[in-house]
Write a protein that holds these residues in place. Structure first.
Motif, short mmCIF file in Angstrom:
data_model
loop_
_atom_site.label_atom_id
_atom_site.label_comp_id
_atom_site.label_asym_id
_atom_site.label_seq_id
_atom_site.Cartn_x
_atom_site.Cartn_y
_atom_site.Cartn_z
N LEU A 199 10.26 10.38 -0.93
CA LEU A 199 10.19 11.77 -1.59
C LEU A 199 11.34 12.99 -1.32
O LEU A 199 11.60 13.56 -2.34
N GLY A 200 11.92 12.80 0.13
CA GLY A 200 12.93 13.88 0.12
C GLY A 200 14.00 13.33 -0.62
O GLY A 200 14.92 14.18 -1.01
N GLU A 227 0.75 -1.23 0.18
CA GLU A 227 -0.14 -0.12 0.06
C GLU A 227 0.91 1.23 0.02
O GLU A 227 0.42 2.31 -0.75
N ALA A 228 1.97 1.06 0.68
CA ALA A 228 2.85 2.42 0.88
C ALA A 228 3.56 2.43 -0.44
O ALA A 228 3.70 3.58 -0.92
N GLN A 229 3.95 1.46 -1.04
CA GLN A 229 4.54 1.55 -2.27
C GLN A 229 3.77 2.36 -3.46
O GLN A 229 4.03 2.95 -4.29
N GLU A 277 1.36 6.31 10.83
CA GLU A 277 2.27 7.49 10.66
C GLU A 277 3.73 6.90 10.25
O GLU A 277 4.63 7.46 9.61
N SER A 278 4.04 5.73 10.74
CA SER A 278 5.44 5.05 10.48
C SER A 278 5.48 4.89 9.05
O SER A 278 6.68 5.06 8.44
N GLU A 279 4.44 4.29 8.42
CA GLU A 279 4.74 3.98 6.96
C GLU A 279 4.73 5.27 6.25
O GLU A 279 5.56 5.60 5.24
N ARG A 296 8.35 6.91 6.35
CA ARG A 296 9.11 6.01 5.38
C ARG A 296 9.14 6.64 3.74
O ARG A 296 9.86 6.81 2.93
N VAL A 297 7.49 6.99 3.49
CA VAL A 297 7.24 7.59 1.95
C VAL A 297 8.18 8.75 2.19
O VAL A 297 8.47 9.03 1.00
#
Length: 305
Positions: free
Chosen positions: A220-221, A183-185, A210-212, A215-216
């Motif tokens: 993005l950074g 889902e995060a990907q 919040e944890s996932e 990581r996203v």
């Protein structure tokens, strides 16, 4: 203290004659003992900041280094972290000057430790104190690492997890569990195509947790750095902080990396109402190297608030 500050500034104006720790202690006079640790730390840092090729005495990079320190110290205090300022300085210096492989080597060692303490670092520090020849892991073969290990304070017996938590890329989290959920990907893929805040995406990000989401944001950074901090590359990150404002300080650190003369005017209205961005916008406005049109936009937006 104000009188001492003025004396130091006067000495700094005569930079051609040099400014030593002795000069600074003399400026503080009888109050020098109150800032002895800070003076000693600055004295140790001066050589590395001047000689490390990643900084090489560049005034802008040194200023950015110090600004990031202030931000991180503020974040640490707000989160109740018991982190000493000298320790924070030393790890940020490592983050700025170590190469990616060298930083990852330390991050993985911290992640693998039950108490956040790194044995190989303690061994290196003990050997340095004894004056033994420098023998370090292959990723730490460059001269900077030896200089850094010898720099006070020692970190081998310190729980480095809080310090790594404040790291620019949250390397500890990446080392411990780098894989994104499916889902995060998918969310990352969607955000990479975004150029603004999209309410539907924000709702989906909230569902990630919040944890996932953190990581996203880290990924993005990285992409924003690759894209030279274009306004779109930074604006898409705001979808994360809209979903989880607590991650705002992490994005503020990224904003602090944008070269002063390339700060995008398009970001000003997007950041103006974000509480976590107020300090960074204030720095932009007061920085002589910020483009005049950006400074005017910040001032105008503040006037309408």
């Amino acid at each position: 203290m104000n009188e001492a500050q003025q004396k130091v500034l006067e000495l700094a104006k005569k930079g051609w004659s040099g400014l030593s720790a002795k000069d600074i202690r003399g400026a503080f006079g009888t109050e020098a003992d109150k800032v002895a640790k800070e003076i000693d730390l600055a004295d140790q840092l001066a050589h590395i900041l001047a000689s490390a090729e990643q900084i090489a005495g560049n005034p802008r990079l040194i200023k950015r280094f110090l600004n990031n320190l202030v931000i991180r110290e503020t974040i640490a205090r707000s989160q109740g972290m018991s982190i000493g300022f000298p320790e924070l300085v030393k790890l940020q210096l490592f983050e700025r000057c170590a190469n990616a492989v060298g930083f990852e080597h330390l991050a993985k060692a911290v992640a693998a430790s039950d108490d956040g303490k790194v044995q190989f670092l303690a061994d290196l520090e003990a050997a340095a104190q004894k004056g033994n020849p420098w023998v370090a892991p292959t990723p730490w073969s460059q001269p900077f690492y030896e200089q850094w290990v010898k720099l006070a304070p020692q970190l081998g017996d310190v729980d480095l997890r809080p310090l790594m938590h404040l790291s620019r890329d949250r390397k500890l989290a990446i080392a411990a569990y780098d894989e994104l959920s499916q889902e995060a990907q998918k969310m990352l893929d969607a955000l990479v195509s975004a150029t603004s805040v999209i309410p539907t995406l924000v709702d989906h990000i909230k569902a990630l947790g919040e944890s996932e989401a953190e990581r996203v944001l880290t990924r993005l950074g990285r992409k924003a750095r690759t894209e030279q901090f274009t306004s779109d590359s930074v604006a898409r990150c705001l979808n994360i902080t809209k979903a989880f404002p607590a991650l705002g300080p992490q994005l503020a650190l990224l904003l602090g990396e944008i070269p002063a003369n390339r700060r995008p005017i398009a970001l000003v209205p997007l950041l103006q109402n974000e509480t976590w961005a107020a300090g960074e916008l204030q720095r932009w406005e007061s920085d002589a190297d910020t483009p005049p049109q950006v400074k005017r936009a910040i001032s105008a937006k503040r006037g309408k608030a």
